[in-house]
Enzyme design. Structure first.
Site, PDB file in Angstrom:
ATOM      1  N   LYS A   1       0.985  -1.030  -0.050  1.00 23.62           N
ATOM      2  CA  LYS A   1       0.010   0.016  -0.054  1.00 23.62           C
ATOM      3  C   LYS A   1       0.999   1.262   0.053  1.00 23.62           C
ATOM      4  O   LYS A   1       2.196   1.100   0.312  1.00 23.62           O
ATOM      5  CB  LYS A   1      -0.997  -0.135   1.244  1.00 23.62           C
ATOM      6  CG  LYS A   1      -0.395  -0.364   2.697  1.00 23.62           C
ATOM      7  CD  LYS A   1      -1.372  -0.527   3.593  1.00 23.62           C
ATOM      8  CE  LYS A   1      -0.598  -0.883   4.968  1.00 23.62           C
ATOM      9  NZ  LYS A   1      -0.949   0.392   5.879  1.00 23.62           N
TER      10      LYS A   1
ATOM     11  N   ARG B   1      -9.912  -0.904  15.344  1.00 21.47           N
ATOM     12  CA  ARG B   1      -9.941  -0.031  14.085  1.00 21.47           C
ATOM     13  C   ARG B   1     -11.084  -0.707  13.178  1.00 21.47           C
ATOM     14  O   ARG B   1     -11.969  -0.401  13.207  1.00 21.47           O
ATOM     15  CB  ARG B   1      -8.509  -0.238  13.575  1.00 21.47           C
ATOM     16  CG  ARG B   1      -8.046   0.828  12.630  1.00 21.47           C
ATOM     17  CD  ARG B   1      -6.769   0.847  12.259  1.00 21.47           C
ATOM     18  NE  ARG B   1      -6.322   0.040  11.504  1.00 21.47           N
ATOM     19  CZ  ARG B   1      -4.842  -0.190  11.185  1.00 21.47           C
ATOM     20  NH1 ARG B   1      -4.242   0.860  11.131  1.00 21.47           N
ATOM     21  NH2 ARG B   1      -4.613  -1.341  10.445  1.00 21.47           N
TER      22      ARG B   1
ATOM     23  N   TYR C   1      15.391  29.978   8.827  1.00 22.96           N
ATOM     24  CA  TYR C   1      14.215  30.705   9.553  1.00 22.96           C
ATOM     25  C   TYR C   1      14.167  30.716  10.885  1.00 22.96           C
ATOM     26  O   TYR C   1      14.458  29.635  11.597  1.00 22.96           O
ATOM     27  CB  TYR C   1      13.050  29.835   8.800  1.00 22.96           C
ATOM     28  CG  TYR C   1      12.860  29.856   7.271  1.00 22.96           C
ATOM     29  CD1 TYR C   1      12.697  31.441   6.633  1.00 22.96           C
ATOM     30  CD2 TYR C   1      12.703  29.063   6.476  1.00 22.96           C
ATOM     31  CE1 TYR C   1      12.441  31.478   5.605  1.00 22.96           C
ATOM     32  CE2 TYR C   1      12.586  29.143   5.048  1.00 22.96           C
ATOM     33  CZ  TYR C   1      12.233  30.341   4.693  1.00 22.96           C
ATOM     34  OH  TYR C   1      12.116  30.762   3.318  1.00 22.96           O
TER      35      TYR C   1
ATOM     36  N   MET D   1      11.424  24.548   2.885  1.00 25.65           N
ATOM     37  CA  MET D   1      10.813  23.763   1.752  1.00 25.65           C
ATOM     38  C   MET D   1      11.931  22.862   0.806  1.00 25.65           C
ATOM     39  O   MET D   1      11.583  21.702   0.641  1.00 25.65           O
ATOM     40  CB  MET D   1      10.216  24.975   0.762  1.00 25.65           C
ATOM     41  CG  MET D   1       9.104  23.888  -0.094  1.00 25.65           C
ATOM     42  SD  MET D   1       8.148  25.095  -1.131  1.00 25.65           S
ATOM     43  CE  MET D   1       6.792  25.730  -0.095  1.00 25.65           C
TER      44      MET D   1
HETATM   45  C1  LIG Z   1      -4.057  -4.899   7.828  1.00 30.09           C
HETATM   46  C2  LIG Z   1      -2.547  -4.628   7.866  1.00 30.09           C
HETATM   47  N1  LIG Z   1      -1.738  -5.714   7.654  1.00 30.09           N
HETATM   48  C3  LIG Z   1      -0.620  -5.693   7.478  1.00 30.09           C
HETATM   49  C4  LIG Z   1       0.277  -4.413   7.645  1.00 30.09           C
HETATM   50  C5  LIG Z   1       1.558  -4.385   7.346  1.00 30.09           C
HETATM   51  O1  LIG Z   1       2.145  -3.832   8.514  1.00 30.09           O
HETATM   52  P1  LIG Z   1       3.692  -3.392   8.810  1.00 30.09           P
HETATM   53  O2  LIG Z   1       4.082  -2.552   7.756  1.00 30.09           O
HETATM   54  O3  LIG Z   1       3.958  -3.002  10.481  1.00 30.09           O
HETATM   55  O4  LIG Z   1       4.374  -4.921   8.508  1.00 30.09           O
HETATM   56  C6  LIG Z   1      -0.525  -3.214   7.661  1.00 30.09           C
HETATM   57  C7  LIG Z   1       0.010  -1.971   7.821  1.00 30.09           C
HETATM   58  O5  LIG Z   1      -0.473  -0.942   8.234  1.00 30.09           O
HETATM   59  C8  LIG Z   1      -1.998  -3.508   7.824  1.00 30.09           C
HETATM   60  O6  LIG Z   1      -2.826  -2.400   7.898  1.00 30.09           O
END
Ligand SMILES: Cc1ncc(COP(=O)(O)O)c(C=O)c1O
Length: 362
Positions: free
Chosen positions: A35, A130, A259, A307
């Protein structure tokens, strides 16, 4: 000529880190978590770096489609599942697996008319609070899902809140595993449990943690999910952010730098100006003292990150000049050290890499 800031992605390190995850959990299949543009590394590179993974997991359905278009034919898992009925059509068309974590998603599936069956991951909330059904709701959610004709295989999934903290008294991983096993009762289906922190504890927790699938993310990119260092786990950095000195200043004792003139020189000093700022993804809140390498020598950030630039102390490397190499994180400077100094985590630094940064591979 473009600015000298470059992110170099180390595909060999990605392959090595995946092999580490496979070695930690040899009885499990591995979802490589990609992701957020593969934690900033780029989807196409992830596809090559993690070619040996059993599947890829992410949250962005449009990126999942791109993975298929780029030729990934193994399983793909949508970790947040789907958001509207049209997503189900895409999932069926591209053979995506997806998490089911709310009653609203089950209702969407009940109403769906799809050309192919969908394999799904039913998610249990075992204390992360969650996503997911509580252990008490789980069997009923499973039965309702099982009764839907378009639903194929149902895997059982949960996510750990504290796998990175073996000493925690509150909600240790063992308690989440216990809740998962009790909520899943004797339901059929593959289990999907561990993130990186848990994968790295597989040897310690043994059978208690056994599952058909694991879902490592951060460890595949060579950063640590816990307080121990990535090196302790034999993980290799997969991203090096580097740049160069583009200016030099001799600063008098008592003079300010940057800055707000927040940094004041205690004595006359040489300051290097680095082409890297918060618009490149470097954290603006990184304080003076955050480690940086100049020509391979460790020195420190001084003044406020701006920046496009930041300033570094050249005292430990007096030979540094315009054009000297600077490493912001990666090979030679663990991203976790920079993250810790900046009160954040390696995940955030990688994911924040800005689109304007040139990305190369070695
Ligand atoms: C549902 C789920 N599985 C696996 C992972 C992978 O986690 P990590 O990067 O800590 O291994 C994540 C990441 O947030 C996640 O949301």
């Amino acid at each position: 000529m473009p600015r000298p800031i470059v992110a170099t992605i180390h595909l060999d390190a990605m392959k090595h880190n995946l092999a580490r995850a496979q070695a930690c959990a040899p009885q499990s299949r591995v979802w490589g978590v990609v992701k957020a543009n593969a934690y900033g590394h780029g989807l196409e590179r992830a596809l090559r770096g993690f070619a040996a993974a059993d599947g890829l997991a992410l949250v962005e359905i449009e990126h999942a489609v791109r993975l298929r278009e780029m030729g990934w034919s193994k399983p793909i898992l949508l970790l947040e599942g789907f958001f509207e009925p049209a997503d189900l059509v895409t999932m069926a068309a591209f053979d995506f697996n997806g998490a089911v974590h709310t009653i609203e998603q089950i209702e969407m599936l009940e109403a769906a008319r799809l050309p192919a069956r969908l394999d799904l991951h039913l998610k249990m909330n075992t204390g992360m609070n969650r996503l997911g059904f509580t252990p008490a709701e789980f069997a009923q959610a499973h039965a309702r899902l099982r009764a839907i004709p378009v639903v194929g295989e149902i895997a059982l999934m949960t996510h750990f809140a504290n796998a990175d903290q073996p000493q925690t008294a509150y909600l240790p991983i063992e308690e989440q595993i216990r809740r998962f096993r009790s909520g899943a009762q004797n339901l059929p289906g593959a289990c999907s449990l561990s993130n990186s922190a848990a994968v790295l504890r597989q040897g310690e927790l043994k059978d208690a943690l056994l599952s058909h699938w694991v879902r490592p993310g951060i460890m595949l990119y060579g950063a640590t999910p816990s307080e121990r260092s990535a090196l302790d786990f034999d993980l290799r950095p997969s991203m090096t952010l580097s740049s160069a000195i583009i200016g030099r200043q001799t600063v008098a004792a008592g003079a300010g730098v940057g800055y707000g003139s927040c940094f004041r020189a205690e004595q006359a000093m040489q300051v290097g100006i680095v082409a890297c700022g918060y618009a490149d993804g470097y954290p603006r809140h990184a304080p003076p003292g955050t480690p940086v390498l100049v020509d391979g020598v460790k020195t420190r950030l001084i003044g406020r990150v701006s920046m496009d630039m930041m300033m570094v102390d050249l005292t430990p490397v007096p030979t540094a000049h315009v054009g000297s190499a600077v490493t912001l994180w990666g090979q030679g400077l663990p991203i976790d050290d920079v993250a810790q100094a900046a009160s954040t985590i390696g995940y955030e630094l990688m994911c924040a890499l800005a689109p304007r940064v040139l990305v190369l591979e070695d």
